[in-house]
Design an enzyme around this catalytic site. Structure first.
Site, PDB file in Angstrom:
ATOM      1  N   SER B 148       0.916  -1.086  -0.118  1.00 19.71           N
ATOM      2  CA  SER B 148       0.028  -0.065  -0.019  1.00 19.71           C
ATOM      3  C   SER B 148       0.849   1.334  -0.027  1.00 19.71           C
ATOM      4  CB  SER B 148      -0.699   0.037   1.126  1.00 19.71           C
ATOM      5  OG  SER B 148      -1.986   0.769   1.148  1.00 19.71           O
ATOM      6  N   ASP B 224      -9.955  -5.685  -3.449  1.00 16.68           N
ATOM      7  CA  ASP B 224      -9.504  -4.675  -2.581  1.00 16.68           C
ATOM      8  C   ASP B 224     -10.303  -3.339  -2.524  1.00 16.68           C
ATOM      9  OD1 ASP B 224      -7.737  -2.489  -1.484  1.00 16.68           O
ATOM     10  OD2 ASP B 224      -6.114  -3.553  -2.167  1.00 16.68           O
ATOM     11  N   HIS B 257      -7.473  -6.099   0.722  1.00 12.45           N
ATOM     12  CA  HIS B 257      -6.171  -5.282   1.274  1.00 12.45           C
ATOM     13  C   HIS B 257      -5.275  -5.765   2.182  1.00 12.45           C
ATOM     14  CE1 HIS B 257      -4.237  -1.534   0.116  1.00 12.45           C
ATOM     15  NE2 HIS B 257      -3.925  -0.991   1.465  1.00 12.45           N
TER      16      HIS B 257
END
Lengths: 279, 279
Positions: B148, B224, B257
């Site tokens: 991320s 995600d 995620h």
């Protein structure tokens, strides 16, 4: 029995899912987590390993930190992780971490005020498996494992229900709670002072009494801070020697009480259970 | 440079260790974690993968949840996990999770008050490797990876320092921060409004400009929650196509995620890095 979905995430081709439900055994709402391997379907129900966590844990510690899903997916084994005690504002608690919430010790409390909610033994052995087997693509073939307080839980529950489980394993179990501070405090509060009732919740005592115990695998780190005062594997080892049982206690050099230790050997434990789940 | 031990635990025959130290680059005390595989010795220094975590994380998230050590131990690779921002009472913070502490974005802030401490780029590229290479049995051969915000960090730092790293990988990177709310907020605060400076911190822009980029592996889950608004892998994929580079972006069906996603594919990433670390 209604269960309510809280989360789901794909992992190793399978699924990690969390649910909440009303528990009759515990008289409160409970949360649990389940890992379903990719091959679990209604027409191919898979066996289950129940994982009992240690003091202060919830359903999340093992699922997030043990690194178990690679092997569980490969073997085709579901894993169920319950919480470690009843929960909620009206559930009696203690100011310390080793009694009350997060410290249910996997037994049925007989003493007020604990006896109002603290029936983790009934929850783990009856209510939760019924929920799991009616809501997920799993069979009734199961084994049981756990860590520390949950290692005590896995061994005691497994030995007392040898028709219900195929095999038992534990990491760093509280092996002889009658003889250690954690166990004495919890047993006094939950069970009172009747030593006979304590013996029915003590892994080493139960193994001593067992005629033909289930196969048991135990891993214990020799750098575990709680080893000498709380865990006392020597009592379990001695009990295993009193009869020719399939109990293996492995001392692991340099390992401590953490999930780093568990992650290192969890694949061994899943393979051990697989040998007994898939016969 | 003095470092102070905070913890150590044996895992997969190697060691997980945490340290604290004074950082000159960040003008505060910092914590980092290192995994040393069992074969790392002074006479056999091992290569290192630097792992950059995402928003809100510390050195602990990856080390506890990624399940990376089995493969890292097998391959003989050390892993270093720094914190995600400067820390301490005198470090400027923001009331939201996406700016300030836990959100350093792996760049050098040029704007007051952030520029007093927020120099994560210098910390990751210069100060931390010098500390690691002088205190542990590792070589100066290294790769970089992250998740991320840390995927953004790994790609931008790797592309700008191709002589220093062998390969780059990322999970769910913020691929085009100039064009997403997280990036725009952070870049405005840390870098001001000069778009030229933003382009030097944007993975897709840097990849577009790169002549001969390092090998890059990216995994992105298509379930995600942050995919469309914040992560924007399509910009990175388009940039990869502008020249014949060794960039692979894999869309992974059904994954989100979380660290459940990372744990599923981290072994692939370590094997990818190993191919470049051991040539």
């Amino acid at each position: 029995m209604t269960i309510e979905s809280l989360s789901q995430a794909k992992v190793f081709g399978g699924w990690h899912k969390q649910y909440t439900h009303e528990s009759r055994a515990l008289n409160c709402n409970m949360r649990f987590a389940i890992f379903l391997p990719p091959n679990a379907t209604k027409s191919n129900p898979v066996p289950v390993v129940y994982w009992l966590s240690g003091l202060t844990c919830t359903d999340e510690n093992f699922m997030q930190k043990a690194g178990a899903f690679r092997m569980a997916a490969e073997l085709g084994i579901a894993i169920v992780a319950p919480d470690t005690s009843p929960r909620g504002d009206d559930v009696t608690d203690d100011e310390n971490y080793d009694l009350g919430k997060g410290a249910g010790f996997y037994l049925n409390a007989t003493q007020e005020p604990w006896s109002r909610h603290y029936h983790m033994y009934d929850y783990i052995t009856k209510e939760l498996p019924a929920i799991i087997e009616s809501n997920f693509p799993v069979s009734d073939v199961k084994s049981i494992s756990g860590h520390s307080m949950g290692g005590h839980g896995a061994i005691t529950i497994g030995l007392k229900n040898s028709d219900q489980y195929r095999s038992i394993s534990a990491f760093s179990p509280i092996s002889n709670p009658m003889q250690c501070p954690w166990g004495q405090k919890a047993f006094t509060a939950y069970l009172g002072t009747d030593i006979k009732s304590w013996k029915q919740c003590d892994a080493s005592e139960l193994l001593k009494q067992a005629k033909s115990p289930l196969p048991i695998l135990v891993d214990q780190g020799d750098a575990d801070n709680f080893l000498a005062e709380q865990l006392k594997p020597e009592a379990l080892i001695a009990a295993a020697k009193t009869h020719d049982s399939a109990v293996e206690v492995r001392m692991q050099s340099g390992y401590d009480h953490s999930y780093f230790f568990i992650s290192t050997f969890i694949a061994d434990h899943l393979n051990f259970h697989a040998k007994h789940l898939f016969v």
